[in-house]
Design a protein around this motif. Sequence first.
Motif, mmCIF file in Angstrom:
data_model
loop_
_atom_site.group_PDB
_atom_site.id
_atom_site.type_symbol
_atom_site.label_atom_id
_atom_site.label_comp_id
_atom_site.label_asym_id
_atom_site.label_seq_id
_atom_site.Cartn_x
_atom_site.Cartn_y
_atom_site.Cartn_z
ATOM 1 N N ALA A 132 0.812 -1.216 0.000
ATOM 2 C CA ALA A 132 0.000 0.000 0.000
ATOM 3 C C ALA A 132 0.848 1.271 0.000
ATOM 4 O O ALA A 132 0.311 2.359 0.161
ATOM 5 C CB ALA A 132 -0.935 0.003 1.209
ATOM 6 N N GLY A 133 2.172 1.132 -0.151
ATOM 7 C CA GLY A 133 3.046 2.305 -0.195
ATOM 8 C C GLY A 133 3.568 2.748 1.148
ATOM 9 O O GLY A 133 4.233 3.795 1.234
ATOM 10 N N ILE A 134 3.317 1.970 2.201
ATOM 11 C CA ILE A 134 3.749 2.371 3.538
ATOM 12 C C ILE A 134 5.264 2.289 3.670
ATOM 13 O O ILE A 134 5.916 3.187 4.207
ATOM 14 C CB ILE A 134 3.048 1.509 4.597
ATOM 15 N N GLY A 135 5.861 1.189 3.172
ATOM 16 C CA GLY A 135 7.317 1.064 3.206
ATOM 17 C C GLY A 135 7.999 2.168 2.418
ATOM 18 O O GLY A 135 9.035 2.696 2.831
ATOM 19 N N ARG A 136 7.428 2.534 1.287
ATOM 20 C CA ARG A 136 7.980 3.616 0.467
ATOM 21 C C ARG A 136 7.930 4.939 1.222
ATOM 22 O O ARG A 136 8.907 5.698 1.235
ATOM 23 C CB ARG A 136 7.209 3.710 -0.848
#
Length: 225
Positions: free
Chosen positions: A164-168
Motif C-alpha cells: 500500500a506504499g507504507i514502506g515507500r
Amino acid sequence: RPWPGEPGTVQLLTLEQSAPPVEVVQRWVDELRESGAQRIRTGALGPTVRPPYLECGFSVRQELALLHHSLDGVRAAVVPCESLLLQRGRRSDLGALADLDRRAFGSLWAMDATGIIDACDATPHHRLRLALVGTSVVGFAISGRAGRNAYLQRLAVDPGHQGAGIGRALTLDALRWARRHRCSGMLVNTHVENATALGLYRSLGFEELGYRLARSEEHTSELQS
C-alpha cells in the motif's frame, strides 16, 4: 543474549568492526557452551570479519545485499493515503513494535523489544518513526546517523498492509531526514531473496554495493549430539 523465542539459542553481539582473532572467537564459543548454549548466532558480518567465525565452525545462514543511496535527488515523502500518519515513536511503543516485527519477518528473524532498542542504540543518533492508520501502528522505521553516514536500520510493515506504499513512505521519510542532517549517504541491507524490498530500494535510488554481508551465522553446539 537469548535469541527471541528459541530456548538454547543465543545471539553473539560484538561492538568492534574489525575481525577478532580466531582464539578469541573460540573462547567465546567455549564459554557459551559451558553456560548451556546449544546454538550461537551472530549479527551481520562483512567479508573481512567473517573468516575467524567460519574457522571456528560457524556457517552462513543468510546472505544480505548491501545498498547505498547518495541522497541526491531525494523527493518529498509521499503519503499514499490521507488516513496514513507518520509520527515519532517512543520507548512505550516497543511491545507493539516487537509484535509487528514478528508478523513482518517471522519468528526466525524477528526482533524483540531488546533487539529494537539495540537497533536504535547502534548509532549516536537515531530516529524511530511509526506509520499509523487511524490508531493502529502498521509499520515502523529505525534510521541512524554516525558522523556523516546514515543507516536504515530496520523497516517493517504489517503483512496486512504491505503493498500500500507504507514502506515507500517510511523510506523516503528516512532519506529526507538523513539529507536534512547533511549526511553523505544512507546504507541499508536486506535478504538477497527479498525481491519486494530490493525492488523498493532500487526504485528509490539505492544501488547495490559489490559485496554482501552474512547475517545470523550459526554454530551448533556439540551439546546437542
